[in-house]
Design a protein around this motif. Structure first.
Motif, mmCIF file in Angstrom:
data_model
loop_
_atom_site.group_PDB
_atom_site.id
_atom_site.type_symbol
_atom_site.label_atom_id
_atom_site.label_comp_id
_atom_site.label_asym_id
_atom_site.label_seq_id
_atom_site.Cartn_x
_atom_site.Cartn_y
_atom_site.Cartn_z
ATOM 1 N N GLY A 18 8.641 4.439 37.332
ATOM 2 C CA GLY A 18 9.452 4.468 36.119
ATOM 3 C C GLY A 18 9.162 3.364 35.130
ATOM 4 O O GLY A 18 9.346 3.538 33.937
ATOM 5 N N GLY A 19 8.728 2.211 35.623
ATOM 6 C CA GLY A 19 8.475 1.095 34.719
ATOM 7 C C GLY A 19 9.715 0.277 34.407
ATOM 8 O O GLY A 19 9.626 -0.790 33.816
ATOM 9 N N ARG A 20 10.871 0.779 34.785
ATOM 10 C CA ARG A 20 12.146 0.067 34.649
ATOM 11 C C ARG A 20 12.995 0.430 35.859
ATOM 12 O O ARG A 20 12.972 1.585 36.308
ATOM 13 N N PRO A 21 13.774 -0.520 36.380
ATOM 14 C CA PRO A 21 14.599 -0.204 37.553
ATOM 15 C C PRO A 21 15.539 0.981 37.346
ATOM 16 O O PRO A 21 15.728 1.791 38.245
ATOM 17 N N CYS A 22 16.123 1.107 36.147
ATOM 18 C CA CYS A 22 17.048 2.228 35.921
ATOM 19 C C CYS A 22 16.323 3.567 35.993
ATOM 20 O O CYS A 22 16.887 4.562 36.476
ATOM 21 N N LEU A 23 15.064 3.619 35.568
ATOM 22 C CA LEU A 23 14.286 4.862 35.652
ATOM 23 C C LEU A 23 13.842 5.108 37.089
ATOM 24 O O LEU A 23 13.771 6.267 37.531
ATOM 25 N N ASP A 24 13.554 4.040 37.820
ATOM 26 C CA ASP A 24 13.231 4.207 39.245
ATOM 27 C C ASP A 24 14.440 4.759 40.000
ATOM 28 O O ASP A 24 14.284 5.546 40.933
ATOM 29 N N LEU A 139 21.607 -2.404 37.276
ATOM 30 C CA LEU A 139 20.885 -1.174 36.919
ATOM 31 C C LEU A 139 21.497 -0.515 35.682
ATOM 32 O O LEU A 139 20.773 -0.034 34.807
ATOM 33 N N ALA A 140 22.820 -0.491 35.604
ATOM 34 C CA ALA A 140 23.492 0.096 34.433
ATOM 35 C C ALA A 140 23.144 -0.696 33.179
ATOM 36 O O ALA A 140 22.854 -0.113 32.121
ATOM 37 N N ARG A 141 23.143 -2.009 33.282
ATOM 38 C CA ARG A 141 22.803 -2.848 32.129
ATOM 39 C C ARG A 141 21.342 -2.653 31.713
ATOM 40 O O ARG A 141 21.017 -2.681 30.527
ATOM 41 N N ASP A 142 20.476 -2.454 32.695
ATOM 42 C CA ASP A 142 19.077 -2.161 32.378
ATOM 43 C C ASP A 142 18.986 -0.837 31.616
ATOM 44 O O ASP A 142 18.238 -0.730 30.646
ATOM 45 N N GLY A 143 19.757 0.158 32.050
ATOM 46 C CA GLY A 143 19.778 1.439 31.346
ATOM 47 C C GLY A 143 20.291 1.305 29.926
ATOM 48 O O GLY A 143 19.734 1.893 28.983
ATOM 49 N N ILE A 144 21.348 0.516 29.737
ATOM 50 C CA ILE A 144 21.894 0.299 28.394
ATOM 51 C C ILE A 144 20.860 -0.385 27.518
ATOM 52 O O ILE A 144 20.625 0.014 26.366
ATOM 53 N N ASP A 145 20.213 -1.420 28.047
ATOM 54 C CA ASP A 145 19.191 -2.145 27.295
ATOM 55 C C ASP A 145 18.041 -1.215 26.893
ATOM 56 O O ASP A 145 17.599 -1.214 25.743
ATOM 57 N N VAL A 155 10.299 6.570 26.541
ATOM 58 C CA VAL A 155 10.676 7.178 27.817
ATOM 59 C C VAL A 155 10.193 8.630 27.803
ATOM 60 O O VAL A 155 10.405 9.361 26.839
ATOM 61 N N LYS A 156 9.517 9.015 28.863
ATOM 62 C CA LYS A 156 8.941 10.363 28.947
ATOM 63 C C LYS A 156 9.227 10.966 30.317
ATOM 64 O O LYS A 156 9.550 10.254 31.260
ATOM 65 N N GLU A 157 9.037 12.273 30.389
ATOM 66 C CA GLU A 157 9.104 12.983 31.651
ATOM 67 C C GLU A 157 7.695 13.458 31.973
ATOM 68 O O GLU A 157 6.950 13.862 31.072
ATOM 69 N N THR A 164 9.491 16.112 37.935
ATOM 70 C CA THR A 164 10.509 15.783 36.933
ATOM 71 C C THR A 164 10.729 14.274 36.838
ATOM 72 O O THR A 164 11.750 13.833 36.300
ATOM 73 N N LEU A 165 9.791 13.486 37.355
ATOM 74 C CA LEU A 165 9.961 12.040 37.310
ATOM 75 C C LEU A 165 9.897 11.548 35.866
ATOM 76 O O LEU A 165 9.139 12.073 35.048
ATOM 77 N N VAL A 166 10.722 10.546 35.565
ATOM 78 C CA VAL A 166 10.727 9.952 34.232
ATOM 79 C C VAL A 166 10.107 8.565 34.317
ATOM 80 O O VAL A 166 10.117 7.923 35.361
ATOM 81 N N PHE A 167 9.559 8.119 33.187
ATOM 82 C CA PHE A 167 8.884 6.825 33.172
ATOM 83 C C PHE A 167 8.861 6.256 31.764
ATOM 84 O O PHE A 167 9.046 6.987 30.776
ATOM 85 N N LEU A 168 8.618 4.963 31.671
ATOM 86 C CA LEU A 168 8.436 4.286 30.404
ATOM 87 C C LEU A 168 6.945 4.256 30.122
ATOM 88 O O LEU A 168 6.166 3.709 30.906
ATOM 89 N N ASP A 169 6.537 4.871 29.019
ATOM 90 C CA ASP A 169 5.118 4.897 28.649
ATOM 91 C C ASP A 169 4.756 3.545 28.046
ATOM 92 O O ASP A 169 5.039 3.264 26.883
ATOM 93 N N ASP A 170 4.147 2.701 28.856
ATOM 94 C CA ASP A 170 3.747 1.380 28.387
ATOM 95 C C ASP A 170 2.264 1.313 28.049
ATOM 96 O O ASP A 170 1.706 0.244 27.858
ATOM 97 N N SER A 171 1.624 2.492 27.950
ATOM 98 C CA SER A 171 0.204 2.511 27.591
ATOM 99 C C SER A 171 0.048 2.117 26.126
ATOM 100 O O SER A 171 0.936 2.351 25.301
#
Length: 198
Positions: A18-24, A139-145, A155-157, A164-171
């Protein structure tokens, strides 16, 4: 408040793409809408996941209620991610859940000297009487941020129809299509190669 969870993987390896704990956390339910693979089927799995995601040094004891709260938070974050991906109005219940969980005191790390066997001389500890609630708040605060800031647009799927995994596209080019090249990206390459060979 978890969706139907028809299948659990015994001792499932967690997915951290996910690239972020909330996405993981969101990705602890795999193949949403088809198999619904539950990677947090029991309290001890959540304890193990909290250690592996880096929010605990050892798996904390987890109650059934805390597991239910974690799943409820997971689904709230997922619904808000879907709103961002679909350009839809935010789900009010999901907003209430993430705000309620974020209002609890989160993890406050303490820096300590590591044991002689560690490669880094310093280590982080999170001393708190309520480690699971504090971790869920983090984790909730990470999601809010994430979802309230400029990175929400990244953020992509995963584009694989079976994922259906979601992730932060940091490319750098922001063209990442797969949750991971080791997972779905490789399968897509193989499928493309085979279709050309036909």
């Amino acid at each position: 408040m978890n969706p139907r969870t028809s299948q659990a993987e015994p001792l499932a390896a967690f997915v951290f793409v996910g690239g972020r704990p909330c996405l993981d956390l969101v990705d602890t339910l795999g193949k949403r809408g088809t198999l619904d693979i539950e990677r947090l089927p029991a309290p001890e799995h959540l304890g193990r996941w909290l250690r592996e995601v880096g929010l605990a040094n050892e798996p904390p004891p987890v109650s059934k209620d805390e597991l239910d709260h974690a799943r409820e938070l997971r689904e709230a974050v997922y619904r808000l991610v879907r709103c961002v991906l679909d350009g839809a109005r935010p789900d009010q219940h999901a907003l209430a859940v993430i705000n309620r969980v974020a209002a609890v005191a989160d993890l406050a790390p303490q820096l300590e000297a590591a044991t002689a066997s560690d490669t880094n001389p310093l280590t982080a500890r999170w001393p708190t009487p309520t480690p699971v609630d504090a971790a869920l708040s983090t984790l909730a605060r990470d999601g809010i941020d994430l979802l309230s800031g400029p990175l929400a647009a990244r953020v992509k799927e995963c584009e694989s129809p079976d994922c259906t995994l979601v992730f932060l596209d940091d490319s750098q080019a922001r063209r990442r299509r797969w949750c991971s090249m080791d997972r779905c990206g490789n399968l897509a390459k193989i499928a493309k190669y085979r279709s050309r060979g036909r």
